[in-house]
Design a protein around this motif. Structure first.
Motif, PDB file in Angstrom:
ATOM      1  N   ILE A   5       0.841  -1.189   0.000  1.00  0.00           N
ATOM      2  CA  ILE A   5       0.000   0.000   0.000  1.00  0.00           C
ATOM      3  C   ILE A   5       0.883   1.248   0.000  1.00  0.00           C
ATOM      4  N   ASP A   6       0.595   2.206  -0.870  1.00  0.00           N
ATOM      5  CA  ASP A   6       1.460   3.377  -1.004  1.00  0.00           C
ATOM      6  C   ASP A   6       1.278   4.399   0.110  1.00  0.00           C
ATOM      7  N   TRP A   7       0.480   4.107   1.095  1.00  0.00           N
ATOM      8  CA  TRP A   7       0.271   5.035   2.206  1.00  0.00           C
ATOM      9  C   TRP A   7       1.535   5.105   3.053  1.00  0.00           C
ATOM     10  N   LYS A  13      -1.047  11.710   1.705  1.00  0.00           N
ATOM     11  CA  LYS A  13      -1.604  10.416   1.314  1.00  0.00           C
ATOM     12  C   LYS A  13      -3.001  10.226   1.899  1.00  0.00           C
ATOM     13  N   ASP A  14      -3.240  10.759   3.093  1.00  0.00           N
ATOM     14  CA  ASP A  14      -4.591  10.686   3.660  1.00  0.00           C
ATOM     15  C   ASP A  14      -5.593  11.391   2.753  1.00  0.00           C
ATOM     16  N   ALA A  18      -5.190   5.841  -0.108  1.00  0.00           N
ATOM     17  CA  ALA A  18      -4.173   4.810  -0.317  1.00  0.00           C
ATOM     18  C   ALA A  18      -4.546   3.908  -1.485  1.00  0.00           C
ATOM     19  N   GLY A  76     -10.031   1.982   1.204  1.00  0.00           N
ATOM     20  CA  GLY A  76      -8.592   2.042   1.462  1.00  0.00           C
ATOM     21  C   GLY A  76      -8.191   1.453   2.794  1.00  0.00           C
ATOM     22  N   ASN A  77      -7.457   2.227   3.583  1.00  0.00           N
ATOM     23  CA  ASN A  77      -6.892   1.749   4.852  1.00  0.00           C
ATOM     24  C   ASN A  77      -7.895   1.658   5.998  1.00  0.00           C
ATOM     25  N   ASP A 112       1.828  -1.367   4.421  1.00  0.00           N
ATOM     26  CA  ASP A 112       2.044  -0.060   3.816  1.00  0.00           C
ATOM     27  C   ASP A 112       3.508   0.345   3.941  1.00  0.00           C
TER      28      ASP A 112
END
Length: 194
Positions: A5-7, A13-14, A18, A76-77, A112
């Motif tokens: 995950i690119d977070w 990023k928030d 993500a 996402g997350n 991540d």
């Protein structure tokens, strides 16, 4: 399905949400004692399901977009939503070749960028041999122990690589194999307690 995950824990990023920067299908052949990694390029255009914005529940409605958007479209997350489930569904739909194949994608592992360096550090680093000069890490042919920010640099870099995204996917596979070998050499119980 293994998802990177690119977070990275930042507000930027928030705000953007993500996405799955790495998608790798791990196939276990227990009869022949073999593991195969198949990278799925993050920019692959395929059918992706929408999800309810409040609950993250996956809907029947789909769109054609990059496969790495499936994660963010379903929450996402946010652990109460279904980002990982939607990514698994998108990969399954892609590899089924419009219903010609039935390949189950039943489980996932995701991590991540913020925590990948922590994992490598807990294991004492992950050893890889560089296949080309790597800015800020080392030179071609050099065997290095990836720790800290070097993990992120190694896995994210595609713009300075000879074959761009293809090299990044190969480096992701190399890293995952090296990580698995490191865990195996430590023994699963010892590695799990780190």
């Amino acid at each position: 399905l293994m998802m990177g995950i690119d977070w990275d824990g930042t507000e930027v990023k928030d705000a953007t949400g993500a996405r799955t920067d790495m998608l790798m299908l791990c196939t276990l052949d227990v009869q022949n004692n073999k593991i195969t990694f198949t990278s799925i390029p993050r920019d692959t255009r395929t059918k992706v399901h929408y999800a309810d914005k409040k609950t993250g529940e996956i809907e029947d409605k789909t769109c054609t977009t990059k496969i790495n958007h499936a994660y963010v479209l379903a929450g996402g997350n946010d652990p109460s939503k279904h980002g990982a489930d939607n990514s698994m569904l998108a990969v399954k739909d892609l590899i089924e070749c419009e219903g010609r194949l039935d390949i189950p994608v039943d489980y996932y592992v995701s991590i991540d960028l913020e925590h990948l360096s922590d994992l490598a550090a807990a294991l004492g680093g992950v050893e890889v041999t560089l296949d080309q000069d790597y800015p800020d890490i080392g030179d071609k042919g050099e065997t290095i122990n990836l720790e800290g920010n070097d993990v992120r640099l190694y896995l994210q870099n595609r713009k300075q690589m000879d074959d761009g995204e293809m090299d990044r996917q190969r480096h992701e596979q190399d890293f995952m194999m090296a990580l698995a070998k490191k865990i195996k050499s430590m023994g699963a119980v010892q590695a799990a307690t780190k």
